[in-house]
Write an enzyme that holds these catalytic residues in place. Structure first.
Site, PDB file in Angstrom:
ATOM      1  CG  MET A 255      -1.856  -1.303   1.246  1.00 44.05           C
ATOM      2  SD  MET A 255      -3.102  -1.191  -0.344  1.00 44.05           S
ATOM      3  CE  MET A 255      -4.099   0.229   0.331  1.00 44.05           C
TER       4      MET A 255
ATOM      5  CD  GLU B 151      34.336  28.086  12.058  1.00 46.50           C
ATOM      6  OE1 GLU B 151      34.696  26.829  12.429  1.00 46.50           O
ATOM      7  OE2 GLU B 151      35.174  28.842  11.864  1.00 46.50           O
TER       8      GLU B 151
ATOM      9  N   GLY C 296      37.712  28.375   9.219  1.00 45.30           N
ATOM     10  CA  GLY C 296      37.911  29.480  10.204  1.00 45.30           C
ATOM     11  C   GLY C 296      37.146  30.494   9.968  1.00 45.30           C
TER      12      GLY C 296
ATOM     13  CB  ALA D 277      30.922  21.205   3.751  1.00 48.77           C
TER      14      ALA D 277
HETATM   15  C1  FAD Z   1      10.364   7.527   7.622  1.00 50.61           C
HETATM   16  C2  FAD Z   1       9.021   6.736   8.263  1.00 50.61           C
HETATM   17  C3  FAD Z   1       8.828   7.508   9.648  1.00 50.61           C
HETATM   18  C4  FAD Z   1       7.867   6.698  10.187  1.00 50.61           C
HETATM   19  N1  FAD Z   1       7.515   7.046  11.644  1.00 50.61           N
HETATM   20  C5  FAD Z   1       6.354   6.538  12.107  1.00 50.61           C
HETATM   21  C6  FAD Z   1       5.975   7.148  13.606  1.00 50.61           C
HETATM   22  O1  FAD Z   1       6.772   8.127  13.847  1.00 50.61           O
HETATM   23  N2  FAD Z   1       5.166   6.498  14.151  1.00 50.61           N
HETATM   24  C7  FAD Z   1       4.490   5.166  13.881  1.00 50.61           C
HETATM   25  O2  FAD Z   1       3.458   4.850  14.326  1.00 50.61           O
HETATM   26  N3  FAD Z   1       4.716   4.841  12.499  1.00 50.61           N
HETATM   27  C8  FAD Z   1       5.936   5.435  11.750  1.00 50.61           C
HETATM   28  N4  FAD Z   1       6.264   4.731  10.697  1.00 50.61           N
HETATM   29  C9  FAD Z   1       5.744   3.535  10.245  1.00 50.61           C
HETATM   30  C10 FAD Z   1       4.331   3.753   9.364  1.00 50.61           C
HETATM   31  O3  FAD Z   1       3.349   4.114  10.062  1.00 50.61           O
HETATM   32  C11 FAD Z   1       4.108   2.347   8.763  1.00 50.61           C
HETATM   33  O4  FAD Z   1       5.092   1.865   8.078  1.00 50.61           O
HETATM   34  C12 FAD Z   1       2.909   2.288   7.891  1.00 50.61           C
HETATM   35  O5  FAD Z   1       1.800   2.571   8.490  1.00 50.61           O
HETATM   36  C13 FAD Z   1       2.768   1.154   7.081  1.00 50.61           C
HETATM   37  O6  FAD Z   1       1.804   1.351   6.088  1.00 50.61           O
HETATM   38  P1  FAD Z   1       1.908   1.098   4.499  1.00 50.61           P
HETATM   39  O7  FAD Z   1       0.735   1.161   3.832  1.00 50.61           O
HETATM   40  O8  FAD Z   1       3.083   1.865   3.938  1.00 50.61           O
HETATM   41  O9  FAD Z   1       2.071  -0.462   4.767  1.00 50.61           O
HETATM   42  P2  FAD Z   1       3.155  -1.279   3.437  1.00 50.61           P
HETATM   43  O10 FAD Z   1       4.553  -1.087   3.775  1.00 50.61           O
HETATM   44  O11 FAD Z   1       2.354  -1.108   2.147  1.00 50.61           O
HETATM   45  O12 FAD Z   1       2.693  -2.384   3.949  1.00 50.61           O
HETATM   46  C14 FAD Z   1       2.922  -3.130   5.131  1.00 50.61           C
HETATM   47  C15 FAD Z   1       2.519  -4.615   5.807  1.00 50.61           C
HETATM   48  O13 FAD Z   1       1.126  -4.370   5.421  1.00 50.61           O
HETATM   49  C16 FAD Z   1       0.289  -5.347   4.989  1.00 50.61           C
HETATM   50  N5  FAD Z   1      -0.783  -4.839   4.332  1.00 50.61           N
HETATM   51  C17 FAD Z   1      -0.796  -3.663   4.072  1.00 50.61           C
HETATM   52  N6  FAD Z   1      -2.256  -3.435   3.759  1.00 50.61           N
HETATM   53  C18 FAD Z   1      -2.803  -4.500   3.912  1.00 50.61           C
HETATM   54  C19 FAD Z   1      -4.211  -4.940   3.994  1.00 50.61           C
HETATM   55  N7  FAD Z   1      -5.116  -4.221   3.550  1.00 50.61           N
HETATM   56  N8  FAD Z   1      -4.634  -6.040   4.580  1.00 50.61           N
HETATM   57  C20 FAD Z   1      -3.611  -6.949   4.672  1.00 50.61           C
HETATM   58  N9  FAD Z   1      -2.213  -7.014   4.863  1.00 50.61           N
HETATM   59  C21 FAD Z   1      -1.790  -5.545   4.423  1.00 50.61           C
HETATM   60  C22 FAD Z   1       1.542  -5.736   3.788  1.00 50.61           C
HETATM   61  O14 FAD Z   1       1.196  -7.049   3.355  1.00 50.61           O
HETATM   62  C23 FAD Z   1       2.813  -5.530   4.646  1.00 50.61           C
HETATM   63  O15 FAD Z   1       3.226  -6.795   5.055  1.00 50.61           O
HETATM   64  C24 FAD Z   1       7.330   5.496   9.942  1.00 50.61           C
HETATM   65  C25 FAD Z   1       7.705   4.968   8.546  1.00 50.61           C
HETATM   66  C26 FAD Z   1       8.838   5.623   7.882  1.00 50.61           C
HETATM   67  C27 FAD Z   1       9.042   4.796   6.501  1.00 50.61           C
END
Ligand code: FAD
Ligand code: FES
Length: 1267
Positions: free
Chosen positions: A214, A1206, A1030, A748
């Site tokens: 997703m 600096e 510097g 830098a």
């Molecule tokens: C830079 C960064 C910062 C973040 N900061 C935070 C934070 O501060 N707090 C926090 O709570 N989270 C944080 N996250 C995590 C983020 O919330 C989760 O990665 C995100 O919610 C996952 O959702 P997605 O749609 O991207 O999942 P995907 O990466 O698309 O999928 C994740 C998993 O879910 C499964 N899946 C997805 N949809 C379904 C569905 N409908 N049915 C069954 N399985 C499904 C997939 O098979 C996979 O295994 C961060 C992530 C990143 C990259």
């Protein structure tokens, strides 16, 4: 750019949805049917620039420009959805973008120019204002002060109707009723997009192990960083059945495909519709949704993905579980519901979804009158950081009572999954909601949730304290709610302060600088806030960085293999498996270095032994970076550990392990003086290191030439001669065969002085061996590991003082962790010792220091060059003396500050008048005393929140103690068409050096800036250039450019005399129109045997004062206000100088508060990227940020200016000391002794554990003592 805009058409609502995404996390296949707009699509210098790009540039929101396209895209996307955003929306939109240069203030300001209503209460100085400074004899009596760094009248209007239209064929595609399943087949993986829900279920049955992609924010990082592999991906992104909100009387069901941003909007709507008592869960979710990651991730990540991926730090799952949410699942077998509860979150197999099931939606029930739900969290920084600990808690009471009927507590970041404190909750059922219950709950939950001492992420004692501190917050929140409903003992005023988190405010402030003399010719740009020479190119993405350079025929990519041991013998390097991989051309080791492999103590490729984790052992050259990296993983190295392994300063002291001899300065008779003082205190101060975190990592392009062993290198650096020297040594060829080019660096901060030279040698050897061009770009993790950063410091002091606060004697010792090779550690120590007295006169003063040799990567130059660390020791003992004398630190500073023309401890004469002015103005104009009283009043009323204020004075040095470094050269060409090309020896790192040089040439030649071009810095036009360091880049290069221009102008005189009414095309008459000017720079000297000398050409003075509020229960802090007064003498370019001051201040503030490098006891760096190492974001900067350039004179420098690159860094320490002031207030109230030891950074962990209370007492593990 990191941020791009994705636009999709929704056939259901017939609307186009624009949202920002992090480009590197978006799989290309997922973009089928979407329109992508990159910065190039927004505007270009070749066609038309967009108002967002123009205003970011003209508001001085770019310095190095590496982050600028991302900033543009974030603001642009916001404007596509909200053409007249609020200031809060601007701040929110920028929360996911990092900038290391500007300090964010001008970026936010550029965004605010689009707001209909600005929140700036303070912009009342629209025109010039007068400031009397007549008490200072050597400055002008009156200086007109300006407050506008740009002119809005120059902005082109913003017309949202003029944006590119969404491609109609994409609308047709989205509405196509005959859509079919989409399959993309790659070499290793297949991507399938189902056409409808049934198709999805079919696919899930056929490929049960395939992830559903997703947002890809969980799967993507696992593939990239954890080598996860999936042969099939199923992506139902955009499948209508997954996108809906269904509101009923009992709750709301939200489709799994909703992004977290859409979830946020949906919840806001529900909250506005429903009575408050029903929306407690939604409010809790909304609070966390505001700070979860940044806008980009919130727009990509989906509710379904979040729930299923179940990160242990999840901010939403604990609340959903506490709010009794359920998950609606679907498969070919049918539909079913599972509770989103503790067992699901703890990944218990029987509570999990089956592999063929898909999450259709999540149901979140309304809360009820006797039901309370809360979300609680603390992270290293307020936004865009994983929680250190978070929690979701809920309690239901028997109707009309305070008797617990149901209690749920879920904690994140305390174990491998979110954990439920179910046993604790069970035992508390039936209890009254009172203090006794709380006390039992704390005891029980600490028993139930165990964090082992060696738990990943460390901070065990702190995290355990947070478990109960957050519980306490919940307890109080519920008590407050209950008080309104049943009669319970009301909350004391003191406790109310525990309840609220810090709000996120949009920063504001004033920048004041001298107005240009009205008699100055209008064409003369000196003194004006001229925009950065490359600003527009930065914002359009057309500024070329090394990695933007197109591929060169035959070029190879280099990947590094680094040591995994801190100190070991190399028994074997087996490259056979690597060499067998496709695309691999060669593996380069120490054996291949034709010249010196060890030069001036720096080792290019490890030979026989390794001396730190991260040392380069070999490199792999291959046709693509992916191939090179894959092969690098296959190189097998066998080690045999060697003793000793020295990691810390303390271990180095034990082993007598140093990189150079002691440096010492001394005045008076220290020992004798100690005999006659009223009191003596001794103490230690630890100041940890810092990562440069420049946005552009180290990058080198080495191109071997056909003839005469020539090598052309393009790279990012601030020291071209050093680069040339190292490459020449490694290749064993004269320096005249090596041409080095540098156009600009994406930041830098000192990190590109010596390290590019070492990496240049490494890549030149590879280029020589393979005979092919080498492109060598360090990934962030490798960059952080290999190149190291600021030296950590252990400072020791012994101070003798009188009861009235006068310090009579000081004996200071400095030890820095230099790492495994000399690099610049000796020089850093020299600077540290020379600057150790800062602004204070102590008649009997001794400072000694030595850099320690350890088995860590070699630390190097960093903005401030030792000063930001060293001076913390001084401010620490001043604070300790104040405490002993019952004075404020500011009083002790005032008492001991230099007052008249004096000699420093190393016997250099100076006049501290500007220092005193900066200090006085800082205290007066910031209403320091009145605010200090107000803070004391606040502290009396607020037991759990404390405010602190601190002001710091600064005497900083410019230039080097060795005259050789203080020189520069320039080459100015006047072409026959009158156009002028300026080259000089300084490098453009974002600090606006080239911009200032154009201003200088413009004034000297009396021509408009548009006639002058400045292309790059290279060793063929200006040889033997010293570092751009510097803070004297503009000083010495400015003089060289001035000198060259003046000579050329003199040569033109006869022509001008003949035709006095002529124009600049006089240049056409010149055939001898180029000139090289090599300038003898500042004459400085230092005799270390005597400990004296005129070590620096001049001093820069300044003062800053900051006010913070600290949450004693979590350790979070909020920077409420900062005022900086900086002695700029006469600023050549106030926009550039203020930009440097603000940027350095924010970098300093990060250094002193949230930036924390973590090493294992074996010397392995844990923090290797933005997830683990937090630099400030827009939410960390002061809510009110005022900067004033104070006028003085500095005849020694060009146009009487001063180098300010600096100095601002150290002023960030006012935040550190304000935090200490707040912590001291908390400790006093808790009856603790006045003095406690200072260390830096003041992280949330340190703050929380210093504000000791009943909760810290309850946690009985052995802890890292904050005192
Ligand atoms: C830079 C960064 C910062 C973040 N900061 C935070 C934070 O501060 N707090 C926090 O709570 N989270 C944080 N996250 C995590 C983020 O919330 C989760 O990665 C995100 O919610 C996952 O959702 P997605 O749609 O991207 O999942 P995907 O990466 O698309 O999928 C994740 C998993 O879910 C499964 N899946 C997805 N949809 C379904 C569905 N409908 N049915 C069954 N399985 C499904 C997939 O098979 C996979 O295994 C961060 C992530 C990143 C990259
Ligand atoms: S201008 Fe933002 S990182 Fe350099």
């Amino acid at each position: 750019a990191c941020t791009v805009m994705v636009s999709r058409y929704d056939p259901k609502t017939k609307k186009i949805h624009h949202y920002p995404v992090t480009a590197c996390l978006v799989p290309i296949c997922s973009l089928h049917g979407a329109a992508v707009t990159t910065v190039e699509g927004v505007g270009s210098i070749k066609t038309r620039i967009h108002p967002v790009q123009e205003r970011l540039a003209k508001c001085h929101g770019t310095q190095c420009g590496f982050c600028s396209p991302g900033m543009v895209m974030s603001i642009y996307t916001l404007l596509r959805n909200h053409p007249e955003p609020t200031p809060e929306q601007i701040t929110e939109a920028l929360g996911g973008n990092l900038c290391r240069c500007t300090g964010y203030r001008p970026i936010v300001e550029s965004g605010k120019t689009f707001c209909a209503v600005s929140n700036d209460k303070k912009y009342f100085f629209n025109s010039c204002t007068s400031l009397s400074i007549s008490e200072v004899p050597f400055v002008f009596c009156f200086v007109e002060m300006c407050t506008k760094l740009y002119n809005e009248d120059e902005f082109q209007p913003f017309d949202p109707t003029q944006e590119p239209i969404f491609p109609p064929e994409l609308i047709r595609m989205a509405e196509d009723p005959n859509k079919r399943r989409l399959t993309f087949r790659g070499k290793r993986t297949t991507w399938i997009t189902p056409v409808n829900l049934n198709d999805l279920l079919e696919l899930k049955t056929s490929f049960p192990e395939a992830p559903i992609i997703m947002g890809n924010t969980a799967v993507g990082p696992s593939i990239k960083f954890r080598d996860e592999f999936h042969p099939v991906f199923i992506s139902p992104l955009g499948l209508q059945e997954l996108y809906f909100v269904d509101s009923t009387d009992d709750g709301v069901t939200i489709g799994a495909g909703y992004s977290l941003a859409q979830l946020n909007d949906a919840l806001h709507f529900i909250v506005s519709e429903q009575p408050k008592e029903k929306t407690k869960t939604y409010h809790a979710l909304l609070k966390h949704l505001r700070t979860l990651a940044g806008a980009q991730i919130r727009n990509m990540a989906t509710l379904g993905g979040h729930v299923v991926s179940r990160p242990n730090y999840s901010d939403l799952n604990p609340i959903l579980a506490a709010g009794n949410a359920t998950i609606n699942l679907i498969s070919k077998e049918g539909k079913r519901q599972i509770p989103l509860d503790g067992r699901f979150l703890e990944k218990s197999p029987e509570a999990n979804l089956k592999s063929e099931e898909t999450v259709l939606s999540v149901y979140i029930p309304h809360s009820t009158q006797w039901h309370f739900v809360s979300g609680l969290r603390i992270a290293q920084r307020q936004e865009n950081a994983f929680a250190i600990v978070n929690a979701g808690m809920s309690v239901k009471f028997e109707d009309g009572t305070d008797t617990i009927k149901e209690l749920q507590m879920f904690y994140g970041s305390v174990g491998p999954t979110v954990v439920s404190a179910s046993k604790t909750c069970q035992q508390l059922i039936g209890r009254k909601w009172n203090d006794q219950m709380l006390s039992d709950a704390c005891r029980l939950v600490l028993d139930e949730i165990y964090i082992p001492p060696d738990a990943e992420g460390g901070m065990v004692e702190y995290r355990r304290t947070l478990i109960i501190s957050l519980l306490f917050k919940f307890y109080l929140k519920v008590r407050r709610g209950l008080n309104k409903m049943v009669r319970t003992t009301s909350l004391g005023l003191w406790f109310v302060s525990a309840l609220e988190d810090f709000p996120i405010e949009t920063p504001q402030g004033i920048q004041m600088f001298q107005c240009v003399d009205p008699h100055q010719p209008p064409q003369d740009p000196v003194g004006h806030p001229v925009m950065h020479q490359s600003a527009i190119k930065h914002t359009t993405g057309e500024a070329v960085f090394v990695d933007d350079m197109p591929p060169i025929s035959q070029e190879l990519f280099l990947a590094v293999v680094t040591s995994t041991r801190a100190h070991a013998k190399i028994i074997l390097i087996d490259t056979s498996a690597a060499l067998a991989l496709p695309g691999v051309v060669d593996v380069i080791t120490a054996e291949d270095v034709p010249g010196d492999n060890s030069y001036q103590g720096e080792i290019f490729y490890a030979q026989n032994e390794v001396i730190c984790v991260g040392q380069i052992v070999c490199t792999v050259a291959a046709d693509t970076y992916a191939h090179a990296k894959e092969a690098a993983k296959k190189v097998r190295i066998v080690y045999e550990d060697l003793e000793p392994r020295i990691i810390t300063i303390e271990q180095a002291l034990e082993h007598n392990s140093f990189l150079s001899a002691e440096k010492k300065i001394e005045q008076g008779d220290v020992e004798q003086a100690f005999k006659y003082v009223d009191q003596i205190i001794e103490g230690k101060v630890h100041v940890e290191g810092q990562e440069h975190f420049y946005m552009e990592t180290q990058t080198i392009l080495a191109i071997p030439q056909e003839e005469d062993k020539e090598m052309v290198c393009t790279y990012v650096t601030l020291g071209t001669y050093l680069f040339q020297e190292y490459v020449a040594a490694a290749l064993n060829i004269p320096r005249n065969r090596i041409a080095c080019h540098t156009k600009r660096a994406g930041g830098a901060f000192g990190g590109k002085v010596s390290k590019p030279a070492l990496l240049g040698a490494v890549s030149a050897v590879a280029a020589k061996k393979t005979g092919r061009p080498i492109r060598f770009i360090l990934e962030r993790g490798d960059d952080m590991l290999i190149t190291a950063g600021r030296h950590p410091l252990l400072g020791k002091y012994k101070i003798g003082f009188m009861n009235n606060g006068v310090i009579k004697a000081a004996d200071i010792e400095y030890y820095i962790n230099g790492g495994c090779s000399p690099d610049e550690s000796e020089l850093v120590m020299e600077f540290m010792v020379l600057r150790s007295e800062n602004a204070y006169y102590i008649p009997n003063f001794r400072c000694r220091g030595r850099p320690c040799k350890t088995n860590l990567p070699s630390n190097t130059a960093f903005r401030g060059f030792g000063f930001p660390q060293g001076i913390v020791v001084g401010e620490a003992y001043i604070t300790a003396v104040a405490s002993q004398c019952d004075l404020t630190p500011e009083q002790v500073k005032e008492i001991n500050m230099y007052k008249r023309t004096s000699r420093t401890a190393h016997k250099q004469t100076f006049n501290p008048e500007p220092l005193r002015r900066c200090w006085k103005e800082c205290l007066e104009k910031s209403s320091f005393s009145a605010r200090k009283l107000a803070a004391e009043e606040f502290n009396k009323k607020n037991y759990w929140k404390k405010r602190g204020l601190a002001a710091v004075p600064m005497k900083f040095t410019v230039g080097m103690p060795t005259a050789f470094y203080n020189q520069a050269a320039a080459l100015v060409h006047i072409y026959l068409d009158g156009s002028v090309l300026v080259s000089h020896s300084g490098c453009e790192l974002g600090q606006g050096l080239h911009t200032k040089m154009i201003q200088v040439a413009s004034r000297e030649l009396n021509i408009p800036e548009s006639y002058i071009h400045l292309s790059e810095t290279n060793t063929t036009t200006v040889s033997n250039a010293t570092f751009t360091a510097g803070s004297m880049g503009a000083d010495i290069n400015g003089k060289a450019v001035q000198n060259a221009c003046q000579i050329l102008k003199a040569r033109l005189e006869p022509v001008i005399r003949k035709n006095p009414r002529g124009t600049w095309e006089w240049g056409k008459c010149l055939f001898f129109s180029l000139l090289t000017s090599l300038l003898r720079g500042y004459q400085t000297n230092m005799d270390w045997k005597k400990g004296e000398g005129n070590a620096f050409p001049y001093f820069v003075y300044g003062a800053s004062c900051s006010e913070v509020e600290v949450d004693c229960l979590t350790g979070a802090h909020k920077l409420l206000r900062t005022d900086i007064f900086m002695d700029a003498a006469f600023s050549i370019n106030p926009a550039v100088d203020i930009g440097q001051i603000e940027g350095a201040f924010v970098q300093g503030m990060g250094f002193y508060t949230i930036e924390e490098l973590k090493y294992s006891p074996e010397g392995v760096l844990y923090s290797r990227g933005p997830d683990d190492y937090k630099i400030p974001t827009v939410t960390e900067i002061p809510e009110e940020f005022n900067v004033t350039l104070v006028h003085s004179q500095n005849p020694i420098a060009i146009y009487s200016s001063k180098g300010l690159g600096e100095a601002g860094m150290f002023l960030g320490s006012s935040v550190l000391f304000a935090i200490y002031d707040a912590m001291a207030a908390a400790r006093r109230e808790r009856g603790l002794t006045k003095t406690f030891t200072l260390s830096s950074p003041a992280t949330p962990e340190l703050i929380r554990m210093t504000c000791v209370d009943q909760f810290t007492d309850m946690v009985r593990l052995v802890r890292r003592a904050p005192c």
